[in-house]
Design an enzyme around this catalytic site. Structure first.
Site, PDB file in Angstrom:
ATOM      1  CE  LYS A  14      -1.734  -8.088  27.414  1.00 28.62           C
ATOM      2  NZ  LYS A  14      -1.174  -7.040  28.289  1.00 28.62           N
TER       3      LYS A  14
ATOM      4  NE  ARG B 141       4.291  -0.550  29.379  1.00 26.90           N
ATOM      5  CZ  ARG B 141       3.720  -1.740  29.451  1.00 26.90           C
ATOM      6  NH1 ARG B 141       4.426  -2.822  29.187  1.00 26.90           N
ATOM      7  NH2 ARG B 141       2.466  -1.867  29.790  1.00 26.90           N
TER       8      ARG B 141
ATOM      9  NE  ARG C 109      -4.811  -3.413  34.052  1.00 24.86           N
ATOM     10  CZ  ARG C 109      -4.204  -2.552  34.875  1.00 24.86           C
ATOM     11  NH1 ARG C 109      -4.890  -1.706  35.619  1.00 24.86           N
ATOM     12  NH2 ARG C 109      -2.893  -2.536  34.942  1.00 24.86           N
TER      13      ARG C 109
ATOM     14  CE1 TYR D 115      17.636 -27.676   5.599  1.00 24.42           C
ATOM     15  CE2 TYR D 115      15.959 -27.557   7.310  1.00 24.42           C
ATOM     16  CZ  TYR D 115      16.310 -27.540   5.968  1.00 24.42           C
ATOM     17  OH  TYR D 115      15.347 -27.395   5.019  1.00 24.42           O
TER      18      TYR D 115
ATOM     19  CB  CYS E 197      12.817 -28.084  10.128  1.00 21.84           C
ATOM     20  SG  CYS E 197      14.230 -29.189  10.245  1.00 21.84           S
ATOM     21  CG  MET E 198       8.803 -23.237   8.316  1.00 17.20           C
ATOM     22  SD  MET E 198       8.667 -22.524   6.672  1.00 17.20           S
ATOM     23  CE  MET E 198      10.191 -21.623   6.529  1.00 17.20           C
TER      24      MET E 198
HETATM   25  C1  PLP Z   1      -1.344  -7.481  29.680  1.00 14.74           C
HETATM   26  C2  PLP Z   1      -1.808  -6.568  30.738  1.00 14.74           C
HETATM   27  C3  PLP Z   1      -2.344  -7.067  31.941  1.00 14.74           C
HETATM   28  C4  PLP Z   1      -2.349  -8.540  32.295  1.00 14.74           C
HETATM   29  O1  PLP Z   1      -1.105  -8.907  32.821  1.00 14.74           O
HETATM   30  P1  PLP Z   1      -0.820 -10.389  33.376  1.00 14.74           P
HETATM   31  O2  PLP Z   1       0.541 -10.295  33.932  1.00 14.74           O
HETATM   32  O3  PLP Z   1      -0.899 -11.296  32.182  1.00 14.74           O
HETATM   33  O4  PLP Z   1      -1.858 -10.701  34.380  1.00 14.74           O
HETATM   34  C5  PLP Z   1      -2.867  -6.160  32.837  1.00 14.74           C
HETATM   35  N1  PLP Z   1      -2.850  -4.828  32.589  1.00 14.74           N
HETATM   36  C6  PLP Z   1      -2.309  -4.319  31.459  1.00 14.74           C
HETATM   37  C7  PLP Z   1      -2.291  -2.849  31.243  1.00 14.74           C
HETATM   38  C8  PLP Z   1      -1.763  -5.170  30.504  1.00 14.74           C
HETATM   39  O5  PLP Z   1      -1.222  -4.660  29.385  1.00 14.74           O
END
Ligand code: PLP
Length: 388
Positions: A46, A143, A227, A273, A320-321
Protein backbone atom coordinates in the site's frame (compact mmCIF):
# COMPACT_ATOMS: atom_id res chain seq x y z
CA UNK A 1 26.08 6.42 -9.07
CA UNK A 2 29.70 6.38 -7.97
CA UNK A 3 30.67 7.81 -11.33
CA UNK A 4 32.90 10.82 -10.66
CA UNK A 5 32.00 12.40 -13.99
CA UNK A 6 28.43 12.59 -12.75
CA UNK A 7 28.57 16.29 -11.91
CA UNK A 8 25.70 18.39 -10.67
CA UNK A 9 25.35 19.58 -14.25
CA UNK A 10 23.57 16.32 -15.04
CA UNK A 11 20.15 16.81 -16.50
CA UNK A 12 17.56 17.55 -13.88
CA UNK A 13 18.08 18.13 -10.23
CA UNK A 14 20.50 15.91 -8.29
CA UNK A 15 18.04 14.44 -5.80
CA UNK A 16 17.21 10.75 -5.89
CA UNK A 17 16.15 7.79 -3.79
CA UNK A 18 17.97 4.49 -4.36
CA UNK A 19 15.97 1.35 -3.65
CA UNK A 20 18.08 -1.77 -3.18
CA UNK A 21 15.88 -4.54 -4.61
CA UNK A 22 18.22 -7.41 -3.66
CA UNK A 23 18.13 -6.15 -0.05
CA UNK A 24 14.33 -5.95 -0.22
CA UNK A 25 14.18 -9.55 -1.44
CA UNK A 26 16.57 -10.61 1.34
CA UNK A 27 14.18 -9.09 3.87
CA UNK A 28 11.31 -10.96 2.22
CA UNK A 29 13.30 -14.23 2.47
CA UNK A 30 13.92 -13.48 6.14
CA UNK A 31 10.15 -13.31 6.64
CA UNK A 32 9.69 -16.58 4.71
CA UNK A 33 12.30 -18.26 6.96
CA UNK A 34 10.73 -16.82 10.09
CA UNK A 35 7.20 -18.06 9.38
CA UNK A 36 8.35 -21.41 8.03
CA UNK A 37 6.74 -23.76 5.58
CA UNK A 38 2.99 -23.72 5.16
CA UNK A 39 2.51 -20.05 6.03
CA UNK A 40 1.92 -17.84 3.04
CA UNK A 41 3.51 -14.40 2.76
CA UNK A 42 1.52 -11.52 1.26
CA UNK A 43 3.68 -8.38 1.24
CA UNK A 44 1.87 -5.11 1.93
CA UNK A 45 2.56 -2.66 -0.91
CA UNK A 46 0.00 0.00 0.00
CA UNK A 47 0.93 3.68 -0.26
CA UNK A 48 3.19 3.01 -3.25
CA UNK A 49 5.08 0.35 -1.27
CA UNK A 50 5.63 2.82 1.59
CA UNK A 51 6.94 5.35 -0.90
CA UNK A 52 9.48 3.11 -2.62
CA UNK A 53 7.48 2.40 -5.78
CA UNK A 54 4.79 -0.28 -5.76
CA UNK A 55 5.49 -1.68 -9.22
CA UNK A 56 9.23 -2.36 -9.05
CA UNK A 57 8.79 -3.62 -5.49
CA UNK A 58 5.91 -5.95 -6.37
CA UNK A 59 7.64 -7.24 -9.49
CA UNK A 60 10.76 -8.12 -7.49
CA UNK A 61 8.74 -9.78 -4.73
CA UNK A 62 6.53 -11.65 -7.21
CA UNK A 63 9.69 -13.16 -8.75
CA UNK A 64 10.85 -14.03 -5.23
CA UNK A 65 7.67 -16.01 -4.58
CA UNK A 66 5.20 -13.70 -2.83
CA UNK A 67 1.83 -15.46 -2.53
CA UNK A 68 -0.06 -12.21 -3.20
CA UNK A 69 -0.03 -8.50 -2.40
CA UNK A 70 -2.01 -6.40 0.07
CA UNK A 71 -3.08 -2.89 -0.89
CA UNK A 72 -5.20 -0.31 0.90
CA UNK A 73 -7.06 1.13 -2.08
CA UNK A 74 -8.62 -0.29 -5.20
CA UNK A 75 -6.64 2.20 -7.31
CA UNK A 76 -3.43 0.79 -5.86
CA UNK A 77 -4.53 -2.65 -7.03
CA UNK A 78 -5.38 -1.27 -10.47
CA UNK A 79 -1.91 0.24 -10.76
CA UNK A 80 -0.35 -3.16 -10.00
CA UNK A 81 -2.50 -4.88 -12.61
CA UNK A 82 -1.73 -2.14 -15.19
CA UNK A 83 1.95 -2.79 -14.52
CA UNK A 84 1.63 -6.50 -15.18
CA UNK A 85 1.51 -7.85 -11.63
CA UNK A 86 -0.51 -11.07 -11.86
CA UNK A 87 -0.31 -12.33 -8.26
CA UNK A 88 -3.50 -12.36 -6.13
CA UNK A 89 -4.44 -9.05 -4.51
CA UNK A 90 -6.04 -8.28 -1.15
CA UNK A 91 -7.83 -5.02 -0.32
CA UNK A 92 -7.21 -4.19 3.34
CA UNK A 93 -9.45 -1.15 3.68
CA UNK A 94 -13.19 -1.31 3.51
CA UNK A 95 -15.87 -0.70 2.65
CA UNK A 96 -15.92 -2.44 -0.71
CA UNK A 97 -19.55 -2.21 -1.87
CA UNK A 98 -19.07 1.16 -3.60
CA UNK A 99 -16.15 -0.16 -5.66
CA UNK A 100 -17.34 -3.66 -6.40
CA UNK A 101 -17.03 -3.38 -10.19
CA UNK A 102 -13.43 -2.25 -9.97
CA UNK A 103 -12.59 -4.85 -7.33
CA UNK A 104 -13.95 -7.62 -9.54
CA UNK A 105 -12.11 -6.31 -12.61
CA UNK A 106 -8.74 -6.61 -10.88
CA UNK A 107 -9.69 -9.96 -9.39
CA UNK A 108 -8.96 -8.87 -5.83
CA UNK A 109 -10.17 -10.35 -2.56
CA UNK A 110 -11.24 -7.90 0.13
CA UNK A 111 -11.47 -7.49 3.86
CA UNK A 112 -15.11 -7.17 4.90
CA UNK A 113 -15.53 -4.77 7.82
CA UNK A 114 -19.27 -4.79 8.61
CA UNK A 115 -22.45 -6.71 7.99
CA UNK A 116 -23.86 -3.51 6.44
CA UNK A 117 -21.08 -3.54 3.86
CA UNK A 118 -21.84 -7.21 3.13
CA UNK A 119 -25.51 -6.42 2.49
CA UNK A 120 -24.65 -3.42 0.30
CA UNK A 121 -22.15 -5.61 -1.52
CA UNK A 122 -24.74 -8.29 -2.13
CA UNK A 123 -26.98 -5.63 -3.69
CA UNK A 124 -24.19 -4.18 -5.82
CA UNK A 125 -22.70 -7.42 -7.13
CA UNK A 126 -23.53 -8.03 -10.80
CA UNK A 127 -25.50 -11.25 -11.31
CA UNK A 128 -23.34 -14.33 -11.54
CA UNK A 129 -20.29 -12.61 -10.06
CA UNK A 130 -18.64 -13.77 -6.87
CA UNK A 131 -16.31 -11.93 -4.52
CA UNK A 132 -14.02 -13.60 -1.98
CA UNK A 133 -13.97 -11.76 1.34
CA UNK A 134 -12.13 -12.09 4.63
CA UNK A 135 -14.04 -11.06 7.74
CA UNK A 136 -12.09 -8.27 9.41
CA UNK A 137 -12.44 -8.92 13.12
CA UNK A 138 -11.36 -6.48 15.81
CA UNK A 139 -9.66 -8.68 18.42
CA UNK A 140 -8.27 -5.71 20.34
CA UNK A 141 -7.01 -3.05 17.94
CA UNK A 142 -10.00 -0.87 18.71
CA UNK A 143 -10.27 0.27 15.13
CA UNK A 144 -11.68 -1.15 11.90
CA UNK A 145 -13.78 -4.28 11.71
CA UNK A 146 -16.48 -6.24 13.51
CA UNK A 147 -16.57 -7.63 17.04
CA UNK A 148 -15.73 -11.34 17.32
CA UNK A 149 -19.19 -11.90 18.84
CA UNK A 150 -20.80 -10.72 15.58
CA UNK A 151 -18.99 -13.24 13.40
CA UNK A 152 -21.36 -16.24 13.78
CA UNK A 153 -24.33 -14.07 12.81
CA UNK A 154 -22.46 -12.48 9.88
CA UNK A 155 -21.45 -15.93 8.65
CA UNK A 156 -25.01 -17.19 8.73
CA UNK A 157 -26.25 -14.12 6.80
CA UNK A 158 -23.48 -14.55 4.25
CA UNK A 159 -24.40 -18.22 3.82
CA UNK A 160 -27.57 -16.89 2.19
CA UNK A 161 -25.74 -14.52 -0.17
CA UNK A 162 -24.30 -16.66 -2.95
CA UNK A 163 -22.26 -13.82 -4.50
CA UNK A 164 -20.12 -13.46 -1.41
CA UNK A 165 -17.69 -16.24 -0.59
CA UNK A 166 -16.16 -16.08 2.88
CA UNK A 167 -12.54 -17.01 2.23
CA UNK A 168 -11.00 -16.23 5.59
CA UNK A 169 -10.81 -14.30 8.82
CA UNK A 170 -8.34 -11.50 9.46
CA UNK A 171 -7.40 -9.26 12.34
CA UNK A 172 -4.74 -6.65 13.03
CA UNK A 173 -2.31 -6.43 15.96
CA UNK A 174 -2.17 -3.22 18.00
CA UNK A 175 0.92 -3.65 20.18
CA UNK A 176 3.05 -6.38 18.61
CA UNK A 177 5.96 -3.91 18.41
CA UNK A 178 6.07 -3.94 22.25
CA UNK A 179 7.22 -7.51 22.72
CA UNK A 180 6.41 -7.61 26.45
CA UNK A 181 2.94 -6.11 26.09
CA UNK A 182 0.38 -8.82 26.98
CA UNK A 183 -2.11 -7.24 24.55
CA UNK A 184 -0.86 -9.30 21.62
CA UNK A 185 -1.37 -12.65 23.36
CA UNK A 186 -4.81 -11.46 24.43
CA UNK A 187 -5.66 -10.70 20.79
CA UNK A 188 -4.40 -14.14 19.74
CA UNK A 189 -6.48 -15.78 22.47
CA UNK A 190 -9.57 -13.92 21.30
CA UNK A 191 -8.95 -15.13 17.76
CA UNK A 192 -8.49 -18.72 18.94
CA UNK A 193 -11.71 -18.53 20.96
CA UNK A 194 -13.54 -17.30 17.86
CA UNK A 195 -12.07 -20.10 15.74
CA UNK A 196 -13.31 -22.65 18.29
CA UNK A 197 -16.89 -21.36 18.10
CA UNK A 198 -19.21 -24.10 16.77
CA UNK A 199 -20.42 -21.84 13.93
CA UNK A 200 -16.83 -21.15 12.88
CA UNK A 201 -14.71 -24.20 13.65
CA UNK A 202 -16.08 -26.49 10.94
CA UNK A 203 -15.46 -23.94 8.21
CA UNK A 204 -11.66 -24.17 8.66
CA UNK A 205 -11.17 -20.62 7.39
CA UNK A 206 -7.61 -19.39 6.76
CA UNK A 207 -6.59 -16.73 9.30
CA UNK A 208 -4.22 -13.78 9.10
CA UNK A 209 -3.15 -11.55 11.98
CA UNK A 210 0.53 -10.73 11.74
CA UNK A 211 2.20 -7.55 10.51
CA UNK A 212 6.01 -7.26 10.55
CA UNK A 213 6.24 -7.05 14.33
CA UNK A 214 3.86 -9.96 14.81
CA UNK A 215 5.85 -12.02 12.31
CA UNK A 216 9.17 -11.39 14.04
CA UNK A 217 8.10 -11.47 17.69
CA UNK A 218 5.04 -13.74 17.92
CA UNK A 219 5.09 -17.09 16.12
CA UNK A 220 1.64 -17.76 17.70
CA UNK A 221 0.30 -14.97 15.47
CA UNK A 222 1.40 -16.51 12.17
CA UNK A 223 -1.69 -18.67 11.47
CA UNK A 224 -2.10 -19.39 7.70
CA UNK A 225 -0.83 -16.19 6.09
CA UNK A 226 1.03 -13.05 7.11
CA UNK A 227 1.17 -9.42 5.95
CA UNK A 228 4.67 -7.92 6.25
CA UNK A 229 5.25 -4.28 5.34
CA UNK A 230 7.91 -2.16 7.02
CA UNK A 231 10.38 -5.00 7.58
CA UNK A 232 10.61 -5.56 3.82
CA UNK A 233 11.47 -1.90 3.32
CA UNK A 234 14.32 -1.96 5.82
CA UNK A 235 12.54 -0.30 8.74
CA UNK A 236 12.25 -1.76 12.21
CA UNK A 237 8.67 -1.98 13.45
CA UNK A 238 10.09 -2.14 16.97
CA UNK A 239 11.59 1.34 16.95
CA UNK A 240 12.51 2.93 19.36
CA UNK A 241 13.24 -0.51 20.82
CA UNK A 242 15.61 -2.81 18.95
CA UNK A 243 14.52 -5.63 16.64
CA UNK A 244 14.77 -9.13 18.14
CA UNK A 245 18.38 -10.26 17.74
CA UNK A 246 19.01 -11.87 14.38
CA UNK A 247 15.90 -10.40 12.76
CA UNK A 248 17.04 -6.91 11.87
CA UNK A 249 16.04 -5.97 8.33
CA UNK A 250 18.70 -4.99 5.82
CA UNK A 251 18.56 -1.29 4.87
CA UNK A 252 16.84 -0.83 1.51
CA UNK A 253 16.73 2.93 0.97
CA UNK A 254 19.36 5.57 0.31
CA UNK A 255 18.42 9.17 -0.34
CA UNK A 256 21.09 11.23 -2.05
CA UNK A 257 21.75 14.65 -3.48
CA UNK A 258 24.76 16.75 -4.46
CA UNK A 259 26.24 20.02 -3.29
CA UNK A 260 25.17 22.80 -5.68
CA UNK A 261 26.94 25.74 -4.05
CA UNK A 262 29.74 26.34 -1.54
CA UNK A 263 30.44 29.76 -0.02
CA UNK A 264 32.91 31.03 2.54
CA UNK A 265 31.10 33.09 5.15
CA UNK A 266 32.39 35.21 8.04
CA UNK A 267 31.74 34.58 11.70
CA UNK A 268 28.61 36.44 12.75
CA UNK A 269 26.72 35.78 9.50
CA UNK A 270 23.07 34.87 10.09
CA UNK A 271 21.70 32.07 7.89
CA UNK A 272 18.39 31.48 6.18
CA UNK A 273 14.76 32.19 6.97
CA UNK A 274 14.30 33.50 10.46
CA UNK A 275 18.08 33.85 10.94
CA UNK A 276 17.75 30.90 13.30
CA UNK A 277 21.51 30.34 13.34
CA UNK A 278 24.43 32.79 13.40
CA UNK A 279 27.84 31.45 12.38
CA UNK A 280 30.24 31.19 15.33
CA UNK A 281 33.36 30.83 13.17
CA UNK A 282 34.47 31.54 9.61
CA UNK A 283 32.66 28.80 7.73
CA UNK A 284 32.26 26.97 4.43
CA UNK A 285 28.54 26.71 3.85
CA UNK A 286 27.00 24.30 1.34
CA UNK A 287 23.58 24.29 -0.30
CA UNK A 288 21.69 21.12 -1.18
CA UNK A 289 18.83 21.20 -3.72
CA UNK A 290 16.38 19.35 -1.49
CA UNK A 291 13.68 20.56 0.86
CA UNK A 292 10.43 19.82 2.58
CA UNK A 293 8.70 19.63 -0.81
CA UNK A 294 10.80 16.49 -1.30
CA UNK A 295 9.84 15.08 2.07
CA UNK A 296 12.89 16.35 3.96
CA UNK A 297 10.86 17.72 6.86
CA UNK A 298 11.19 21.24 8.18
CA UNK A 299 11.40 19.85 11.70
CA UNK A 300 14.95 18.76 10.77
CA UNK A 301 15.99 22.45 10.77
CA UNK A 302 19.12 22.83 12.94
CA UNK A 303 18.67 19.21 13.99
CA UNK A 304 19.69 16.67 11.35
CA UNK A 305 23.02 15.60 9.95
CA UNK A 306 23.99 14.51 6.44
CA UNK A 307 26.95 12.47 5.21
CA UNK A 308 29.40 14.09 2.80
CA UNK A 309 33.13 13.70 2.20
CA UNK A 310 33.31 10.72 4.54
CA UNK A 311 31.90 12.49 7.58
CA UNK A 312 28.68 13.61 9.16
CA UNK A 313 27.98 17.33 9.04
CA UNK A 314 25.09 19.31 10.54
CA UNK A 315 22.14 20.91 8.82
CA UNK A 316 22.20 24.63 9.59
CA UNK A 317 19.18 26.91 9.78
CA UNK A 318 15.73 26.25 8.46
CA UNK A 319 14.96 23.52 5.98
CA UNK A 320 13.27 25.32 3.06
CA UNK A 321 10.89 24.05 0.41
CA UNK A 322 13.70 23.31 -2.08
CA UNK A 323 16.96 23.90 -0.20
CA UNK A 324 18.90 22.64 2.80
CA UNK A 325 21.99 24.40 4.17
CA UNK A 326 24.87 22.37 5.64
CA UNK A 327 28.14 23.19 7.41
CA UNK A 328 31.12 22.05 5.30
CA UNK A 329 33.77 23.85 7.37
CA UNK A 330 35.24 20.58 8.63
CA UNK A 331 35.44 19.01 5.19
CA UNK A 332 37.55 21.41 3.15
CA UNK A 333 37.84 18.95 0.25
CA UNK A 334 34.10 18.81 -0.39
CA UNK A 335 32.99 20.90 -3.34
CA UNK A 336 30.20 21.50 -5.77
CA UNK A 337 28.94 18.27 -7.34
CA UNK A 338 29.96 16.02 -4.44
CA UNK A 339 27.45 13.42 -3.39
CA UNK A 340 25.58 13.90 -0.12
CA UNK A 341 23.66 11.15 1.67
CA UNK A 342 20.57 12.37 3.51
CA UNK A 343 19.39 8.91 4.54
CA UNK A 344 21.06 5.52 4.37
CA UNK A 345 24.57 4.20 4.29
CA UNK A 346 27.76 5.67 2.88
CA UNK A 347 30.86 3.54 3.40
CA UNK A 348 31.15 2.87 7.13
CA UNK A 349 28.74 5.70 7.97
CA UNK A 350 24.97 5.62 7.93
CA UNK A 351 21.94 7.64 8.80
CA UNK A 352 19.41 4.92 9.54
CA UNK A 353 15.68 5.18 9.13
CA UNK A 354 15.53 4.82 12.89
CA UNK A 355 17.89 7.75 13.48
CA UNK A 356 15.97 10.00 11.11
CA UNK A 357 12.72 8.91 12.78
CA UNK A 358 14.11 9.96 16.16
CA UNK A 359 15.08 13.40 14.82
CA UNK A 360 11.56 13.80 13.44
CA UNK A 361 9.77 12.40 16.49
CA UNK A 362 8.10 9.75 14.38
CA UNK A 363 8.52 6.15 13.17
CA UNK A 364 10.26 4.71 10.09
CA UNK A 365 6.91 4.23 8.35
CA UNK A 366 6.28 7.97 8.19
CA UNK A 367 9.83 8.81 7.06
CA UNK A 368 9.37 6.53 4.04
CA UNK A 369 5.79 7.56 3.26
CA UNK A 370 6.84 11.22 3.22
CA UNK A 371 9.53 10.76 0.55
CA UNK A 372 8.32 13.23 -2.03
CA UNK A 373 6.63 12.18 -5.25
CA UNK A 374 8.96 14.53 -7.15
CA UNK A 375 12.10 12.67 -6.05
CA UNK A 376 13.05 10.11 -8.71
CA UNK A 377 13.46 6.52 -7.52
CA UNK A 378 16.41 4.53 -8.87
CA UNK A 379 16.45 0.77 -8.47
CA UNK A 380 19.47 -1.34 -7.71
CA UNK A 381 18.67 -4.53 -9.60
CA UNK A 382 20.05 -8.01 -9.18
CA UNK A 383 23.43 -8.51 -10.79
CA UNK A 384 22.95 -10.05 -14.23
CA UNK A 385 24.34 -13.56 -14.49
CA UNK A 386 27.29 -13.66 -16.88
CA UNK A 387 26.80 -17.29 -17.85
CA UNK A 388 30.34 -18.16 -16.79
C1 PLP B 1 -0.10 -1.71 6.83
C2 PLP B 1 -0.67 -2.99 7.28
C3 PLP B 1 0.15 -4.11 7.50
C4 PLP B 1 1.66 -4.05 7.44
O1 PLP B 1 2.17 -3.57 8.66
P1 PLP B 1 3.75 -3.48 8.95
O2 PLP B 1 3.82 -3.05 10.35
O3 PLP B 1 4.27 -2.44 8.00
O4 PLP B 1 4.33 -4.81 8.69
C5 PLP B 1 -0.46 -5.31 7.80
N1 PLP B 1 -1.81 -5.41 7.91
C6 PLP B 1 -2.62 -4.34 7.74
C7 PLP B 1 -4.09 -4.50 7.89
C8 PLP B 1 -2.08 -3.10 7.43
O5 PLP B 1 -2.89 -2.04 7.26
Amino acid sequence: MDDASHSFQEEGRPDWVEVDLPALVDNFRQVVRRVGEGVRVWPVVKANAYGLGALPVARALQRAGAAGFCVALVEEGEALRAGGVTAPLMLLSGPVAGNVGRVLRIGAEAFLITLDDALALAGALPAGQRLRVHLKVDTGMGRLGMDPEQVPQVLSVLDGLPGIKVAGIASHLAVADEVDNPGTLRQIERMKALLAHPEVVWRRLPVSMANSAGIMAFSEAHFQWVRPGIHLYGGSPFFPAASPAGWEPRPVVRWCTRVIQVRNMAAGTPLGYGHTVVLQRPSRIGQLPVGYADGYPRILSNRAEVIVGGRRVPVLGRVCMDLVTVDLTDCPDVGVGDEVVLLGGHGPLAISLQEMSAWMGTIPYEVLCRLGARVPRRYREFPVATGM
